[in-house]
Write an enzyme that holds these catalytic residues in place. Structure first.
Site, PDB file in Angstrom:
ATOM      1  CD  GLU A  43      42.365  45.069  93.107  1.00 35.45           C
ATOM      2  OE1 GLU A  43      43.240  45.692  92.464  1.00 35.45           O
ATOM      3  OE2 GLU A  43      42.613  44.074  93.798  1.00 35.45           O
TER       4      GLU A  43
ATOM      5  CB  CYS B 119      43.695  52.565  86.915  1.00 36.25           C
ATOM      6  SG  CYS B 119      44.217  50.924  86.364  1.00 36.25           S
TER       7      CYS B 119
ATOM      8  CB  CYS C 234      43.285  38.557  84.134  1.00 33.55           C
ATOM      9  SG  CYS C 234      44.076  38.795  82.519  1.00 33.55           S
TER      10      CYS C 234
ATOM     11  CB  CYS D  90      50.999  37.752  83.035  1.00 33.69           C
ATOM     12  SG  CYS D  90      50.478  38.143  81.332  1.00 33.69           S
TER      13      CYS D  90
ATOM     14  CB  CYS E 257      49.932  39.878  86.651  1.00 33.27           C
ATOM     15  SG  CYS E 257      48.351  40.745  86.787  1.00 33.27           S
TER      16      CYS E 257
ATOM     17  N   GLY F 280      42.014  42.362  84.420  1.00 31.41           N
ATOM     18  CA  GLY F 280      41.514  41.808  83.172  1.00 31.41           C
ATOM     19  C   GLY F 280      42.275  42.258  81.943  1.00 31.41           C
ATOM     20  CD  GLU F 281      44.088  41.841  76.822  1.00 30.65           C
ATOM     21  OE1 GLU F 281      43.673  42.631  75.946  1.00 30.65           O
ATOM     22  OE2 GLU F 281      45.223  41.913  77.338  1.00 30.65           O
TER      23      GLU F 281
ATOM     24  CB  SER G  80      46.472  48.031  78.999  1.00 28.75           C
ATOM     25  OG  SER G  80      47.543  47.130  79.162  1.00 28.75           O
TER      26      SER G  80
ATOM     27  CB  SER H 129      51.242  44.394  78.646  1.00 24.86           C
ATOM     28  OG  SER H 129      50.399  45.349  79.258  1.00 24.86           O
ATOM     29  CG  LEU H 130      57.118  43.836  74.176  1.00 18.62           C
ATOM     30  CD1 LEU H 130      56.259  43.180  73.116  1.00 18.62           C
ATOM     31  CD2 LEU H 130      58.132  44.787  73.540  1.00 18.62           C
ATOM     32  CG  HIS H 131      55.485  42.804  80.466  1.00 18.90           C
ATOM     33  ND1 HIS H 131      55.583  44.045  81.057  1.00 18.90           N
ATOM     34  CD2 HIS H 131      54.150  42.500  80.466  1.00 18.90           C
ATOM     35  CE1 HIS H 131      54.382  44.472  81.412  1.00 18.90           C
ATOM     36  NE2 HIS H 131      53.498  43.571  81.053  1.00 18.90           N
TER      37      HIS H 131
ATOM     38  CB  CYS I 129      46.515  45.101  88.373  1.00 24.58           C
ATOM     39  SG  CYS I 129      45.154  44.215  87.652  1.00 24.58           S
TER      40      CYS I 129
END
Length: 383
Positions: A113, A126, A133, A137, A140, A188-189, A222, A245-247, A364
């Site tokens: 996407e 984006c 991924c 997480c 997500c 993805g990362e 990111s 991306s801490l969260h 995402c």
């Protein structure tokens, strides 16, 4: 909290994934590489500049429109340098056309996407760096799907070139007709596909016809916190923005929300981020999804404020866009406002991300997941 299994992390694609990579495309090569290939094909080197000018300068992806190239040369060069990488599956728009989401099928059937977001002063896209991924997480949609493979450099770049063409067509009313910002916050990362993402960044910022000619400062990468890759990125002589991306500010919760935290803890991840800021002079964006009754407690806001106070950092709070069937939900607005107040009281710059695209599966991975669910339903109905 229940710890999830630690995810093995490699900074580039493992050998088993490489067989699925697409054919070579001009965006996989820098301009000298394109010139060398064109010469090998028996064409003069300047043809590389011509075809690159069409692709990066005029945003033309269809070889039949490159009419200044002789027909025979055009066909040969298109076969070698302009294979179809992205086949549109679905395109949706909302926010009066200011947000447009594209779902693509890759040559091997994988789905990815990308999103275009128009604002009065800028146009941002984006883009995805992987199909799926591997970071797992749990809140997500992409993380729930797992990793299919890394994208090639050209598959990454082609998303931006396509959406730059949409912007240039005037389709995004009320926004400038030129793409200005790119964020690697799609599927993805990015730092797990390190070499191809860095090569894609270099294509995006190189002046046309070598690349798209964007400002490095308008590129954001990111990461969930792959410490070796963050430190490697700091040495690349690039001034892109790092978004972490801490969260969660504490290891107990972050171990669950971001499983890679079981390898690199909060303190180590933040230390790498501060080193990146020191070496590049770029403020780090701390991404924090607000999840109801999970990470939105006042004491966590206070802890986050203590960790970030006095640092070159900005907190970007993200109202969670829940995925279908998920147990996770967005924090109520009063809770969100109190979280913001406490961070600002600690002297930490904080904003709440604009929520775009909720009615078009904007988060995402949601559109790809919906497409997969639809395909499964069709298969079951026809079985």
């Amino acid at each position: 909290m229940t710890s999830l299994p630690l995810i093995p992390v490699a900074l580039d694609a493992p050998a088993a994934r490489r067989a699925a990579m697409p054919p070579r495309h001009l965006a996989d090569l820098d301009l000298p590489g394109r010139q060398a290939l064109v010469t090998e094909l028996g064409e003069p080197a300047f043809r590389a500049k011509q075809i690159s000018t069409h692709y990066f300068g005029r945003l033309v992806r269809d070889p039949t429109q490159m009419t200044d190239l002789p027909a025979a040369a055009r066909d040969r060069l298109a076969e070698e340098l302009l294979p179809t990488l992205l086949t549109p599956v679905r395109e949706l728009a909302c926010d009066d056309g200011a947000t447009r989401k594209a779902l693509w099928r890759l040559h091997d059937g994988s789905l990815v996407e990308s999103v275009l977001m128009g604002y009065p002063d800028r146009v941002t896209v984006c883009i995805s760096s992987q199909a799926g991924c591997g970071m797992a997480c749990p809140f997500c949609a992409t993380g729930q799907a797992g990793l299919t493979r890394n994208l090639s450099t050209a598959e990454i770049v082609d998303q931006a070139v396509y959406l730059a063409g949409v912007a240039a067509s005037g389709a995004v009313a009320g926004s400038p007709p030129r793409l200005s910002h790119v964020v690697f916050m799609g599927m993805g990362e990015p730092l797990a596909n390190y070499s191809r993402v860095v090569a894609a960044i270099r294509r995006l910022v190189a002046p046309a016809p070598a690349g798209l000619g964007l400002s490095q400062r308008h590129i954001t990468v990111s990461t969930v916190g792959l410490v070796p890759a963050i430190r490697r990125l700091a040495s690349e002589d690039l001034s892109v923005t790092l978004a972490l991306s801490l969260h969660a500010p504490d290891d107990e919760l972050r171990d669950e929300l971001v499983p890679v935290n079981q390898r690199w803890k909060v303190a180590e991840v933040l230390d790498a981020a501060w080193d990146y800021a020191a070496r590049t002079g770029r403020r780090v964006s701390i991404e924090y999804a607000m999840i109801k009754d999970v990470n939105d407690q006042p004491w966590r806001a206070d802890l986050l404020g203590r960790l970030l106070a006095g640092k070159l950092a900005h907190v970007n709070l993200i109202p969670l866009n829940p995925t279908p069937g998920s147990r996770w939900d967005a924090s109520p607005k009063p809770v969100e406002r109190e979280f913001v107040r406490r961070l600002r009281e600690a002297g930490v710059s904080t904003t709440v991300r604009d929520t775009r695209g909720r009615e078009i599966d904007g988060a995402c991975g949601q559109l790809a997941a919906a497409e997969d669910r639809g395909s499964d339903a069709v298969r079951e109905a026809t079985a």
